[in-house]
Design an enzyme around this catalytic site. Structure first.
Site, PDB file in Angstrom:
ATOM      1  N   LEU A 105      39.954  24.189  33.016  1.00  0.00           N
ATOM      2  CA  LEU A 105      41.149  25.022  32.796  1.00  0.00           C
ATOM      3  C   LEU A 105      42.344  24.110  33.059  1.00  0.00           C
ATOM      4  CD1 LEU A 105      40.351  28.432  34.600  1.00  0.00           C
ATOM      5  CD2 LEU A 105      40.316  27.950  32.141  1.00  0.00           C
ATOM      6  N   ASP A 106      43.432  24.302  32.318  1.00  0.00           N
ATOM      7  CA  ASP A 106      44.633  23.501  32.553  1.00  0.00           C
ATOM      8  C   ASP A 106      45.145  23.742  33.976  1.00  0.00           C
ATOM      9  OD1 ASP A 106      44.461  22.782  29.894  1.00  0.00           O
ATOM     10  OD2 ASP A 106      45.817  24.373  29.236  1.00  0.00           O
ATOM     11  N   HIS A 107      45.967  22.817  34.456  1.00  0.00           N
ATOM     12  CA  HIS A 107      46.431  22.942  35.846  1.00  0.00           C
ATOM     13  C   HIS A 107      47.225  24.237  36.063  1.00  0.00           C
ATOM     14  CE1 HIS A 107      50.777  22.174  35.608  1.00  0.00           C
ATOM     15  NE2 HIS A 107      50.467  21.511  34.519  1.00  0.00           N
ATOM     16  N   LYS A 191      46.672  27.775  24.036  1.00  0.00           N
ATOM     17  CA  LYS A 191      48.094  27.402  23.917  1.00  0.00           C
ATOM     18  C   LYS A 191      48.376  26.830  22.532  1.00  0.00           C
ATOM     19  CE  LYS A 191      48.444  26.370  28.829  1.00  0.00           C
ATOM     20  NZ  LYS A 191      48.379  25.292  29.817  1.00  0.00           N
TER      21      LYS A 191
END
Ligand code: URA
Length: 238
Positions: A105-107, A191
Site C-alpha cells: 500500500l502507498d505510504h 490513484k
C-alpha cells in the site's frame, strides 16, 4: 509439528540468535506452564506450546499471518526510506522472523494490509493470476459523476499498461467518495485510474481483501491481529 530445543524454538519465534536465546533461557527468563526452564537444549513439543519470555506469553506459531489496519505515513517497502516502515508498528520479534507485507500500500494509503513470514503464502497472494478482489474507498478531489464511474467500469488506459484496466465494480458512496473493487494490483492503480478518468484521489483506504473485511476485525488504525484459519480461508478466490 514435533520437538525442538528451547533455544531453537525461541530463535524461530524471533527472539534473536540461537546463542542469545540460549542465554535468555540460562538466565531464567523463559517459563513453560509456570515453570522456569534453564536448560536451553531440552527438546520440547511445539504443537500448542505457550511460553513466556520476560513474563509475556507467546504461542508457538510455525508461521504468522497478520492483518494490520495501516495508518498513513508508513512505507511497505522492506528498506523504508522516506517514512518509517510498517514493520516498526509490530513487535520487534516479527521483523526478526522475516515478516513482510503481502503486496504494497502507498505510504499515504490506510486500511487492510496482510503481513506474513510464510513465503509461499505471500507469493500466492501476490500472484497476478490470483484474482482476489480488493475493495478500496477513494476520496476524490472533484465531485463523483456518472461519467467517472462509467469510465472506471469500462476501463482506462494507463501509461505503461498495454490494455485498459477496469474496475470490477465501482459505486458512489457520497459526493466525494467512491468504493472501487479491483482484481489487479498494479503500481498506484487506484490513484492512476482516477487520474486517467479525469479526477484526483485525495485519500485512499483499503477496506476488504477477498471476503476478509477490515470492519469485522475490529482494529483501530495502527492495530493488528493474528488471522485464524477461517479468516485465511476468506482470502481464497471464489
Ligand atoms: N492503489 C493505489 O493507488 N495505491 C495503493 O496504495 C493501493 C492501490
Amino acid at each position: 509439528m514435533g520437538k525442538m530445543t528451547l533455544d531453537r524454538i525461541l530463535q524461530t519465534q524471533g527472539f534473536g540468535t540461537r546463542k542469545w536465546c540460549g542465554e535468555l533461557v540460562a538466565d531464567g527468563e523463559v517459563c513453560i506452564s509456570g515453570q522456569v526452564i534453564t536448560d536451553s537444549r531440552m527438546p520440547i513439543e511445539t504443537a500448542g506450546l505457550v511460553f513466556t519470555v520476560f513474563g509475556e506469553p507467546w504461542l508457538y506459531r510455525e508461521h504468522v499471518y497478520i492483518a494490520l489496519n495501516k495508518p498513513a505515513g508508513f512505507e511497505c517497502s522492506r528498506k523504508a526510506s522516506h517514512h518509517p516502515g510498517v514493520l516498526t508498528i509490530l513487535p520487534e520479534q516479527f521483523a526478526r522472523r522475516d515478516v513482510q507485507p503481502v503486496g504494497r500500500l502507498d505510504h499515504d494509503t490506510t486500511g487492510l494490509l496482510l503481513m506474513s513470514d510464510d513465503g509461499p503464502f505471500i507469493h500466492a497472494q501476490s500472484s497476478p493470476r490470483r484474482h482476489v478482489p480488493k475493495v478500496y474507498q477513494a476520496t476524490t478531489h472533484d465531485p463523483v459523476t456518472p461519467e467517472l464511474l462509467a469510465g472506471l467500469l469500462s476501463g482506462v488506459k494507463l501509461h505503461d499498461e498495454p490494455a485498459p484496466l477496469a474496475a470490477s465494480t465501482c459505486r458512489a458512496v457520497d459526493a466525494h467518495l467512491i468504493e472501487i473493487v479491483l482484481e489487479q494490483g498494479k503500481y498506484h492503480q487506484v490513484k492512476r485510474m482516477l487520474a486517467a478518468a479525469g479526477n484526483h484521489c485525495v485519500a485512499l483506504r483499503r477496506t476488504q481483501i477477498g471476503g476478509l473485511r477490515l470492519d469485522q476485525l475490529g482494529l483501530a488504525e495502527g492495530e493488528w491481529c493474528y488471522l485464524d484459519d477461517a479468516q485465511l480461508a476468506l482470502l481464497k478466490p471464489d
